[in-house]
Design an enzyme around this catalytic site. Structure first.
Site, PDB file in Angstrom:
ATOM      1  N   GLY A   8      -8.938 -13.812  -8.215  1.00 11.29           N
ATOM      2  CA  GLY A   8      -9.340 -12.936  -7.106  1.00 11.29           C
ATOM      3  C   GLY A   8      -8.593 -13.253  -5.824  1.00 11.29           C
ATOM      4  N   ASP A  53       1.522  -3.937  -9.537  1.00 12.77           N
ATOM      5  CA  ASP A  53       1.179  -5.266 -10.046  1.00 12.77           C
ATOM      6  C   ASP A  53       1.461  -5.376 -11.541  1.00 12.77           C
ATOM      7  OD1 ASP A  53       0.312  -5.567  -7.497  1.00 12.77           O
ATOM      8  OD2 ASP A  53      -1.819  -5.472  -7.962  1.00 12.77           O
ATOM      9  N   TYR A  56     -10.198  -0.109  -0.790  1.00 11.37           N
ATOM     10  CA  TYR A  56      -8.896   0.266  -1.375  1.00 11.37           C
ATOM     11  C   TYR A  56      -8.904   1.751  -1.720  1.00 11.37           C
ATOM     12  CZ  TYR A  56      -4.786   0.098  -4.376  1.00 11.37           C
ATOM     13  OH  TYR A  56      -3.553   0.319  -4.924  1.00 11.37           O
ATOM     14  N   HIS A  92       0.818  -1.214   0.000  1.00 16.45           N
ATOM     15  CA  HIS A  92       0.000   0.000   0.000  1.00 16.45           C
ATOM     16  C   HIS A  92       0.851   1.262   0.000  1.00 16.45           C
ATOM     17  CE1 HIS A  92      -4.110  -1.496   0.076  1.00 16.45           C
ATOM     18  NE2 HIS A  92      -3.658  -2.511   0.789  1.00 16.45           N
ATOM     19  N   SER A 140      -2.655 -11.124  -8.058  1.00 19.41           N
ATOM     20  CA  SER A 140      -2.759 -10.336  -9.292  1.00 19.41           C
ATOM     21  C   SER A 140      -3.193 -11.105 -10.529  1.00 19.41           C
ATOM     22  CB  SER A 140      -1.432  -9.628  -9.576  1.00 19.41           C
ATOM     23  OG  SER A 140      -1.317  -8.558  -8.734  1.00 19.41           O
ATOM     24  N   SER A 141      -4.190 -11.954 -10.346  1.00 20.32           N
ATOM     25  CA  SER A 141      -4.730 -12.653 -11.515  1.00 20.32           C
ATOM     26  C   SER A 141      -5.256 -11.652 -12.544  1.00 20.32           C
ATOM     27  CB  SER A 141      -5.838 -13.610 -11.084  1.00 20.32           C
ATOM     28  OG  SER A 141      -6.804 -12.928 -10.302  1.00 20.32           O
ATOM     29  N   GLU A 163      -7.558  -0.055 -15.225  1.00 21.14           N
ATOM     30  CA  GLU A 163      -8.149  -0.242 -13.888  1.00 21.14           C
ATOM     31  C   GLU A 163      -8.787   1.069 -13.419  1.00 21.14           C
ATOM     32  OE1 GLU A 163      -8.496  -2.740 -11.660  1.00 21.14           O
ATOM     33  OE2 GLU A 163      -7.328  -4.316 -12.616  1.00 21.14           O
ATOM     34  N   GLY A 194      -5.468 -12.325  -4.786  1.00 21.80           N
ATOM     35  CA  GLY A 194      -4.465 -11.429  -4.216  1.00 21.80           C
ATOM     36  C   GLY A 194      -3.068 -11.604  -4.771  1.00 21.80           C
TER      37      GLY A 194
HETATM   38  C1  GLA Z   1      -3.183  -3.958  -5.110  1.00 20.65           C
HETATM   39  C2  GLA Z   1      -2.896  -2.830  -6.115  1.00 20.65           C
HETATM   40  C3  GLA Z   1      -1.427  -2.411  -6.053  1.00 20.65           C
HETATM   41  C4  GLA Z   1      -0.968  -2.138  -4.622  1.00 20.65           C
HETATM   42  C5  GLA Z   1      -1.390  -3.263  -3.690  1.00 20.65           C
HETATM   43  C6  GLA Z   1      -1.100  -2.955  -2.252  1.00 20.65           C
HETATM   44  O1  GLA Z   1      -2.536  -5.135  -5.471  1.00 20.65           O
HETATM   45  O2  GLA Z   1      -3.190  -3.229  -7.421  1.00 20.65           O
HETATM   46  O3  GLA Z   1      -1.214  -1.281  -6.877  1.00 20.65           O
HETATM   47  O4  GLA Z   1      -1.446  -0.903  -4.181  1.00 20.65           O
HETATM   48  O5  GLA Z   1      -2.778  -3.568  -3.815  1.00 20.65           O
HETATM   49  O6  GLA Z   1       0.254  -2.830  -2.041  1.00 20.65           O
END
Ligand code: GLA
Length: 398
Positions: A133, A183, A233, A44, A137-138, A171, A135
């Site tokens: 989904g 990501d 987020y 984050h 980054s699919s 996005e 976490g």
């Molecule tokens: C998601 C977002 C990223 C990043 C992370 C947290 O994966 O896509 O850009 O902010 O959360 O680190």
């Protein structure tokens, strides 16, 4: 074990599956892959000008693609239901019922608005070995694989960093998620046997050898359904902006939260009156500092020290940034009590999704068994687990 571990799709089968659906010859089909990622540390803070430390891993999504002679666009996925048909001349807009096709249409809409034109349509068949989904980054893998596949197929020759930016813009504009660049960037530029120290203020990276000796990263998937994740987020992001604005208004001359050192924050943090905003900012400041220490520890082969920083990162995300929850906290807590585990933390956006643990390779099997048992006892259902190694960024596979 992770449900997908039992059914990893072999991409060598993809061209045959493709011609079964679309006909014609396999020779004209091109196949592209994009990896999942873990973020080792630096959570984050990509949208706060921070340093982050992700790695591409050896779980991939694959896209087979071929141009058509008409202007139709056809999407199919081996595992996800739904065939979609569009036209290159469509005005692409987000539509909930288009499900995964939204990620692809978002990229097309970005490509078109940046001046790229399509002389013909195309057809694709996809398959992913990345838990959806989850976490790792699919969805960014989907965006980058697709953007790269289309760019190569139509001769746009878009460079990797631009591919990452396209994914991020899609996005923001199309999916309404105000994500950072991490990501898409690691997925577009990752290299096997390395992690990337990514400077999100400058949008530049440095490869750092990912030498873990006898240790491996184990991915631990909460398998929690994420519902409000996107809005939370965006809320965290807004809180950071507020914190920065307050510090700047009090005279602190900084471009972003991560250019504040812990010492400077100590002196100036009291300018933030709201206790919640204060904690959000404290997370960003301390997390950025942990990234630098973690990279130094890895370079010096001090894995135990790296592991301690992973735990500290998790605690800060739990207490100050408040993006963990019972599922991620349980995974990390149970993991931390296992022999051979020297560090663990949530990875990615949080609110469910995945955690990672740094585990001795000889203990990995018992580790997974024990954490599964401990996790399901607390949350009432099973998680998904797999040990990973590093992977390659988006590319064409022959
Ligand atoms: C998601 C977002 C990223 C990043 C992370 C947290 O994966 O896509 O850009 O902010 O959360 O680190």
């Amino acid at each position: 074990m992770d449900s997908l571990t039992a059914s990893i799709y072999d991409p060598a089968d993809l061209p045959d599956a493709f011609v079964k659906i679309y006909g014609g010859s396999k020779d004209s089909v091109q196949v592209f892959s994009a990896p999942a990622r873990i973020n080792i540390i630096g959570e984050h803070i990509d949208y706060n000008g921070g340093m982050v430390f992700p790695a591409a891993i050896n779980r991939y999504l694959y896209i087979a693609i071929r141009k058509r002679s008409d202007t139709k666009i056809l999407y199919n996925d081996i595992r996800f239901p739904g065939s979609y048909e569009f036209d290159v001349n469509d005005n692409f807009v987000y539509d909930k019922k288009n499900d995964y096709a939204n990620y692809l249409n978002g990229i097309l809409s970005q490509l078109k608005s940046s001046g790229h034109s399509f002389g013909s349509g195309f057809e694709i068949l996809m398959v992913s070995n990345i838990p959806a989904g989850g976490g790792i980054s699919s969805s960014s893998a989907l965006e980058c694989a697709f953007a790269y596949a289309v760019s190569e197929t139509f001769g746009f020759n878009i460079d990797r960093i631009e591919i990452a930016k396209l994914g991020q813009m899609s996005e923001h504009v199309f999916m309404n998620v105000n994500c950072g660049i991490m990501d898409q960037y690691i997925i577009a530029t990752g290299k096997k046997d390395t992690a990337e120290l990514l400077d999100c203020a400058k949008i530049e990276h440095e490869y750092v050898p990912l030498q873990l000796g006898d240790y491996r990263f184990v991915v631990m998937n909460t398998k929690k359904q994420r519902k409000l994740a996107d809005s939370k987020y965006n809320e965290r992001r807004a809180q950071c902006e507020q914190g920065l604005a307050e510090l700047q208004a009090a005279g602190l001359n900084v471009p972003n939260l991560c250019s504040i050192t812990p010492e400077v924050f100590e002196k100036n943090g009291s300018a933030i009156k709201d206790e919640v905003i204060y904690r959000r900012v404290r997370h960003c400041v301390t997390e950025n500092d942990r990234v630098l220490r973690a990279v130094a520890a890895l370079r010096a082969d001090k894995l135990e020290e790296l592991g301690q920083l992973l735990y500290a990162s998790h605690n800060s995300l739990r207490d100050d940034y408040e993006v963990t929850g019972i599922e991620l906290d349980t995974l990390v807590d149970v993991a931390s009590k296992q022999p051979g585990c020297i560090g663990a933390r949530m990875t990615g956006a949080g609110f469910g999704g995945c955690a990672i643990a740094l585990v001795h390779k000889d203990k990995a099997e018992d580790f997974i068994k024990n954490v599964q048992a401990g996790y399901s006892k607390v949350v009432g259902y099973e998680g998904g687990f797999f040990a990973c190694s590093s992977g390659d960024g988006v590319r064409e596979i022959k």
